[in-house]
Scaffold this motif. Structure first.
Motif, PDB file in Angstrom:
ATOM      1  N   GLN A 198       0.829  -1.204   0.000  1.00 24.54           N
ATOM      2  CA  GLN A 198       0.000   0.000   0.000  1.00 24.54           C
ATOM      3  C   GLN A 198       0.867   1.260   0.000  1.00 24.54           C
ATOM      4  O   GLN A 198       1.910   1.312   0.627  1.00 24.54           O
ATOM      5  N   TRP A 199       0.408   2.252  -0.767  1.00 24.78           N
ATOM      6  CA  TRP A 199       1.134   3.513  -0.881  1.00 24.78           C
ATOM      7  C   TRP A 199       0.912   4.377   0.351  1.00 24.78           C
ATOM      8  O   TRP A 199      -0.204   4.482   0.857  1.00 24.78           O
ATOM      9  N   MET A 200       1.998   5.017   0.804  1.00 23.74           N
ATOM     10  CA  MET A 200       1.939   5.948   1.926  1.00 23.74           C
ATOM     11  C   MET A 200       2.341   7.334   1.423  1.00 23.74           C
ATOM     12  O   MET A 200       3.428   7.510   0.869  1.00 23.74           O
ATOM     13  N   SER A 201       1.465   8.298   1.611  1.00 22.52           N
ATOM     14  CA  SER A 201       1.747   9.675   1.206  1.00 22.52           C
ATOM     15  C   SER A 201       2.021  10.479   2.472  1.00 22.52           C
ATOM     16  O   SER A 201       1.125  10.709   3.278  1.00 22.52           O
ATOM     17  N   TRP A 202       3.242  10.896   2.652  1.00 27.74           N
ATOM     18  CA  TRP A 202       3.763  11.415   3.899  1.00 27.74           C
ATOM     19  C   TRP A 202       4.279  12.838   3.699  1.00 27.74           C
ATOM     20  O   TRP A 202       4.422  13.322   2.573  1.00 27.74           O
ATOM     21  N   ILE A 203       4.614  13.518   4.811  1.00 24.37           N
ATOM     22  CA  ILE A 203       5.270  14.830   4.751  1.00 24.37           C
ATOM     23  C   ILE A 203       5.997  15.062   6.070  1.00 24.37           C
ATOM     24  O   ILE A 203       5.513  14.682   7.134  1.00 24.37           O
ATOM     25  N   HIS A 204       7.191  15.630   5.998  1.00 22.67           N
ATOM     26  CA  HIS A 204       7.922  16.015   7.212  1.00 22.67           C
ATOM     27  C   HIS A 204       7.216  17.202   7.844  1.00 22.67           C
ATOM     28  O   HIS A 204       6.752  18.103   7.143  1.00 22.67           O
ATOM     29  N   VAL A 205       7.144  17.229   9.166  1.00 25.02           N
ATOM     30  CA  VAL A 205       6.390  18.279   9.858  1.00 25.02           C
ATOM     31  C   VAL A 205       6.940  19.668   9.542  1.00 25.02           C
ATOM     32  O   VAL A 205       6.167  20.636   9.441  1.00 25.02           O
ATOM     33  N   ASP A 206       8.259  19.799   9.349  1.00 25.27           N
ATOM     34  CA  ASP A 206       8.816  21.115   9.017  1.00 25.27           C
ATOM     35  C   ASP A 206       8.338  21.581   7.649  1.00 25.27           C
ATOM     36  O   ASP A 206       8.053  22.773   7.444  1.00 25.27           O
ATOM     37  N   ASP A 207       8.252  20.654   6.698  1.00 27.28           N
ATOM     38  CA  ASP A 207       7.727  21.011   5.380  1.00 27.28           C
ATOM     39  C   ASP A 207       6.251  21.377   5.451  1.00 27.28           C
ATOM     40  O   ASP A 207       5.784  22.289   4.752  1.00 27.28           O
ATOM     41  N   LEU A 208       5.501  20.680   6.297  1.00 26.58           N
ATOM     42  CA  LEU A 208       4.076  20.994   6.425  1.00 26.58           C
ATOM     43  C   LEU A 208       3.888  22.392   6.986  1.00 26.58           C
ATOM     44  O   LEU A 208       3.038  23.166   6.493  1.00 26.58           O
ATOM     45  N   VAL A 209       4.651  22.752   8.001  1.00 25.95           N
ATOM     46  CA  VAL A 209       4.558  24.101   8.568  1.00 25.95           C
ATOM     47  C   VAL A 209       4.886  25.143   7.503  1.00 25.95           C
ATOM     48  O   VAL A 209       4.172  26.149   7.347  1.00 25.95           O
ATOM     49  N   SER A 210       5.950  24.916   6.755  1.00 25.23           N
ATOM     50  CA  SER A 210       6.326  25.854   5.687  1.00 25.23           C
ATOM     51  C   SER A 210       5.245  25.935   4.613  1.00 25.23           C
ATOM     52  O   SER A 210       4.978  27.013   4.069  1.00 25.23           O
ATOM     53  N   LEU A 211       4.610  24.801   4.308  1.00 20.14           N
ATOM     54  CA  LEU A 211       3.555  24.791   3.296  1.00 20.14           C
ATOM     55  C   LEU A 211       2.333  25.566   3.764  1.00 20.14           C
ATOM     56  O   LEU A 211       1.710  26.295   2.970  1.00 20.14           O
ATOM     57  N   LEU A 212       1.966  25.439   5.028  1.00 24.06           N
ATOM     58  CA  LEU A 212       0.830  26.200   5.559  1.00 24.06           C
ATOM     59  C   LEU A 212       1.085  27.701   5.438  1.00 24.06           C
ATOM     60  O   LEU A 212       0.189  28.472   5.057  1.00 24.06           O
ATOM     61  N   ILE A 213       2.305  28.118   5.755  1.00 20.85           N
ATOM     62  CA  ILE A 213       2.647  29.538   5.628  1.00 20.85           C
ATOM     63  C   ILE A 213       2.663  29.939   4.152  1.00 20.85           C
ATOM     64  O   ILE A 213       2.191  31.028   3.791  1.00 20.85           O
ATOM     65  N   HIS A 214       3.183  29.084   3.302  1.00 24.11           N
ATOM     66  CA  HIS A 214       3.179  29.337   1.852  1.00 24.11           C
ATOM     67  C   HIS A 214       1.752  29.553   1.348  1.00 24.11           C
ATOM     68  O   HIS A 214       1.494  30.482   0.565  1.00 24.11           O
TER      69      HIS A 214
END
Length: 460
Positions: A198-214
């Motif tokens: 099964q495929w797992m679609s993940w993200i590092h928490v630091d990237d997620l924070v930066s993406l929210l600000i983006h």
């Protein structure tokens, strides 16, 4: 900019608060428990009481702000999905978002940007299909929750730019998907789930924070945005990467039927296959710091895995030049330590505190006598100092003390990274009890400091 956040005391929210403050933004927080939020967040954060299930968000918090980032919701993976828990998961998102949107629409001088969390559960179980933001929703409980959640955001005023971030599996130290996995994999007892394909679609928490600000600061971003890294992996690849990062084997599979038996519908979180691509993020210029899972897991597992971290901050109404000397005097540790530990400073290796100074102590933990020695690894007067245990009860003990001047005094922050004795097995058996002890000790320390610095003698 002025940001309004919900869910600010959670795993993602705390990191988002710090990132925004570092950029010089003002942060306002909507929270059920103001006292708890104030204790856990930096003092420059403004807190407003809000019960998302029963009322609109206070207009005073929203008026004059530029952007709202909405992260609040009942934890999806915290409890088995009973009928009552399903209702709580759904209502915390649907009703909470409804009340927040109504407040945004009604508030004077309201924000013009609204970023709401959603989840890749929106897509359901997709097998080998590759999906992006234009793909249709799937079926099942999580998909229904996300569909209803996102539908509430569409009621926001047409003058407000609306973004919905469908968050994937969040990886980071101290929370997210790795919190239950690290102890297991560190014991060498981890492995693939079901057939591992099964495929797992993940993200590092630091990237997620930066993406929210983006998303909040990029006018061209509107509608759905997938909060996932650009390189999803199969479950087998993920478990191998995690084992490699921790230098442990990952060979013990967890049969799918067993997970369904133990977890019920909650097993959907690990059995569903979702190959999700962040098309909008990439097209709008977002750069991932951790695009590949091995890089993300290596960063998280760098050096030795620290199972626990404890952070406490408090604000003192005095300049740093008067605050730092108190904490820099090792004898004051006796005052700040609870009497039941029978803590005593025996001496130090240099006349004055400096980098390289060794300090010897004795104490009693639950009546058991213990000797302790620490070394000052870093010493910057009026800014910070770091001590590390060289002899003592912990496998790892790093205590960072920072002192930050503010307009009204000094922000004092203590961050402890520790690993309990006995490695992963010791953590499994003793971790919870040691955590409670440390929280009691640091609560006593906080209360004592507040009393001392409120007294005239402390101001001298």
């Amino acid at each position: 900019m002025t940001y309004v956040l919900t869910g600010a005391t959670g795993f993602i929210g705390k990191r988002l608060v710090n990132a925004l403050l570092e950029k010089g933004h003002e942060v306002r927080v909507l929270t059920r428990n103001v006292t708890k939020a104030q204790a856990g967040l930096p003092p420059q954060v403004k807190t407003f009481a809000w019960d998302p299930m029963t009322q609109q968000a206070p207009h005073a918090a929203l008026s004059g702000s530029h952007a709202v980032i909405h992260l609040a919701g009942e934890g999806v993976a915290e409890k088995r999905w009973s009928r009552a828990q399903k209702i709580k998961i759904n209502d915390s998102r649907v009703i909470g978002t409804r009340n927040l949107v109504a407040a945004i629409n009604a508030a004077p001088n309201a924000p013009k940007t609204f970023v709401s969390a959603s989840a890749i559960g929106y897509y359901g179980n997709r097998g080998e299909e590759v999906v992006n933001e234009h793909s249709k929703p799937g079926s099942g409980f999580l998909s229904d929750v996300c569909t209803g959640w996102e539908a509430e955001t569409k009621s926001v005023s047409a003058t407000v730019r609306r973004v919905v971030v469908r968050i994937g599996i969040v990886l980071g130290r101290g929370g997210g998907a790795l919190k239950p996995l690290l102890p297991l994999f560190s014991l060498g007892a981890g492995g693939p789930v079901a057939n591992g394909r099964q495929w797992m679609s993940w993200i590092h928490v630091d990237d997620l924070v930066s993406l929210l600000i983006h998303c909040a600061e990029t006018p061209s971003v509107m509608g759905a945005v997938n909060g996932t890294a650009p390189n999803p992996v199969r479950n087998t690849e993920f478990t191998k990467a995690l084992g490699a990062a921790l230098k442990r084997p990952a060979i013990f599979p967890a049969p799918g039927f067993m997970l369904k038996l133990v977890m019920g519908e909650l097993s959907d979180l690990v059995l569903f296959s979702q190959h999700v691509l962040p098309k909008v993020a990439l097209e709008t210029g977002f750069k991932f710091e951790y695009p590949r899972v091995q890089d993300a897991l290596n960063q998280i597992g760098r050096k030795r895995v620290v199972f626990k971290q404890l952070t406490r901050t408090q604000h003192l109404p005095l300049p740093v030049e008067k605050v730092f000397p108190f904490f820099a005097d090792e004898k004051n540790l006796e005052t700040l330590t609870p009497p039941w530990l029978r803590f005593r400073v025996l001496g130090k290796s240099t006349p004055k505190m400096q980098t390289g100074t060794l300090i010897d102590y004795k104490l009693a933990v639950h009546g058991i006598p213990i000797t302790w020695q620490s070394i000052i690894e870093d010493w910057v007067p009026n800014k910070r100092f770091i001590d590390r245990q060289t002899v003592g009860p912990y496998a790892i003990w790093h205590h960072t003390h920072t002192f930050t001047p503010t307009d009204e005094g000094t922000l004092v922050s203590d961050t402890v990274e520790y690993e309990v004795p006995g490695g992963p097995i010791g953590n499994f058996l003793l971790g919870r009890f040691i955590r409670k002890d440390l929280e009691r000790i640091f609560d006593y320390r906080r209360q004592t400091v507040e009393k001392l610095f409120a007294a005239p003698v402390a101001r001298g």
